[in-house]
Design a protein around this motif. Structure first.
Motif, short mmCIF file in Angstrom:
data_model
loop_
_atom_site.label_atom_id
_atom_site.label_comp_id
_atom_site.label_asym_id
_atom_site.label_seq_id
_atom_site.Cartn_x
_atom_site.Cartn_y
_atom_site.Cartn_z
N THR A 194 0.83 -1.21 0.00
CA THR A 194 0.00 0.00 0.00
C THR A 194 0.86 1.26 0.00
N GLN B 54 1.35 5.03 0.87
CA GLN B 54 0.83 6.07 1.75
C GLN B 54 1.00 7.43 1.06
N GLU C 173 -13.17 7.82 -1.54
CA GLU C 173 -12.88 6.44 -1.19
C GLU C 173 -13.36 5.48 -2.29
N THR C 174 -12.59 4.42 -2.52
CA THR C 174 -12.87 3.33 -3.48
C THR C 174 -12.65 3.74 -4.92
N ALA D 82 -7.97 4.51 -0.58
CA ALA D 82 -8.46 3.96 0.68
C ALA D 82 -8.00 4.84 1.83
N ARG D 83 -8.68 4.76 2.94
CA ARG D 83 -8.34 5.47 4.19
C ARG D 83 -8.14 6.97 3.95
N LYS D 84 -9.02 7.57 3.17
CA LYS D 84 -8.94 9.01 2.93
C LYS D 84 -9.33 9.75 4.21
N SER D 85 -8.44 10.64 4.67
CA SER D 85 -8.67 11.33 5.94
C SER D 85 -8.51 12.84 5.83
N MET E 15 -4.21 9.91 2.67
CA MET E 15 -4.95 8.76 2.16
C MET E 15 -3.94 7.68 1.77
N ALA E 16 -4.45 6.56 1.33
CA ALA E 16 -3.60 5.48 0.83
C ALA E 16 -4.11 5.07 -0.54
#
Length: 378
Positions: A59, A61, A77-78, A253-256, A270-271
């Protein structure tokens, strides 16, 4: 007695029949066991398998490489992205100002260095002028020495005639003053020469210093200009990094991160999961690994697609330790109450990219892996 014989005979026949059936059943079981043993020796013994296997991926980062407030976000996301696609834009006002300042500093450095080159010609002229001053001082000394010699001879003649009364006291005094003036002029000429030499040496030193600043390089290769250019390149790089791009193909993925959020350098945003480069980590028991080596073929199935879809891969390598050895709290087997537990070792398996493209997998999905240990066995 005669009535019981048929009954006994029937009972014996039934027992014989039962024995024959048990014998046939035992024979069938034995044949089955022999067949299974033969099958196991010929085929199943060449494989090891486990259902303790999961999809993984390297993954990527995505972090902020320039500080500032988030101005725009292009993904959710996705969402699938390609390498180089813009993900986030950070406000670039400060970065643009830094670029302008660096450009101005580079211009100043270039003009300064060009001044060094122009000064070299001027300093060469100054050296020639100081050299001419030394030559002029040498000529003045020669003339002053001649005046001193002439005044000394004139004074000697008059001193010789003083006793005869042919020369008055005033004439003698005048001759003495003339000699004194000539000597003073000689001293002044010598001092002027020393000053001219000092000025010439200073001009030589100044030119040498300037020569060191420009020797062997052009304006663009001068260290001062290159340092300013490096600062400009750094400012432009910081400006370019205000546009955060996808480092690889994959799925967000993991969007913050949110619009308006103030991010510092290194803030995770995000990743990006490269699903096309997914692999499988299969955790085999230690007793299954004596013949497992890199390069062996692997057949895998996933719970997502079921047994009808098979993935084909190869063993890439075995982990350097068991899963428990690298756990957050490793087992302390020397603590006293110890129970032996069969350990598992992660085996990394690479997958066929064409099959992944046809049947995409996601990180964390369960898999079943079956390794053909007959190929390349130890």
């Amino acid at each position: 007695m005669s009535d019981q014989q048929p009954a006994n005979g029937g009972h014996g026949a039934a027992n014989n029949k039962r024995r024959r059936q048990l014998t046939l059943l035992g024979g069938a079981v034995a044949v089955g066991l022999l067949g299974y043993g033969a099958w196991w020796l010929a085929f199943d013994s060449h494989y090891v398998e486990t259902d303790d296997a999961y999809v993984g991926a390297e993954t990527a980062q995505v972090t902020a490489l320039s500080p500032g407030p988030v101005a725009k976000i292009f993904v959710v996301e996705t969402q699938a992205v390609k390498a180089g696609d813009p993900l986030v834009i950070i406000d670039d006002a400060d970065a643009r100002i830094a670029v302008a300042q660096a450009e101005a500093a580079l211009g100043q450095a270039e003009r300064k260095v060009k001044g060094y080159f122009a000064s070299d010609t001027a300093l060469a002229g100054q050296f020639e002028a100081r050299q001419a001053d030394v030559a002029r001082a040498d000529a003045q000394i020669v003339a002053a020495k001649a005046d001193v010699d002439r005044a000394r001879v004139d004074l000697s003649r008059r001193q010789a005639l003083v006793g005869e009364g042919a020369v008055s006291g005033d004439e003698l005094t005048t001759a003495q003053n003339r000699l004194a003036n000539a000597q003073a002029a000689l001293n002044a000429a010598q001092a002027g020469r020393a000053q001219a030499l000092a000025s010439r040496d200073a001009a030589i030193g100044t030119r040498e210093v300037n020569t060191v600043l420009i020797s062997g390089v052009s304006v663009t290769e001068n260290p001062e200009v290159k340092a300013a250019q490096a600062r400009l390149d750094a400012a432009r790089l910081a400006l370019a990094r205000t546009v955060v791009r996808a480092p690889t193909d994959g799925v967000v993925a993991r969007k913050s991160v949110q619009v308006g959020q103030q991010v510092a350098m290194g803030t995770p945003m995000m990743a990006v999961v490269p699903t096309a480069q997914a692999y499988v980590d299969a955790n085999f028991k230690e007793v299954q690994l004596d013949k497992v080596v890199p390069g062996q073929p692997v057949v895998l199935t996933s719970d997502l697609y079921g047994g009808g879809v098979k993935f084909h891969g190869k063993v890439r390598g075995l982990a350097g330790g068991t899963g428990s050895a690298f756990s957050l709290i490793p087992a302390q087997n020397a603590s006293g109450n110890w129970i032996k537990v069969v350990q598992r070792v992660p085996v990394r398996i690479t997958l066929d990219p064409a099959e992944l493209a046809k049947h995409p997998l996601r990180v964390g999905l369960s898999m079943k892996a079956k390794i053909d240990v007959a190929e390349g066995a130890k």
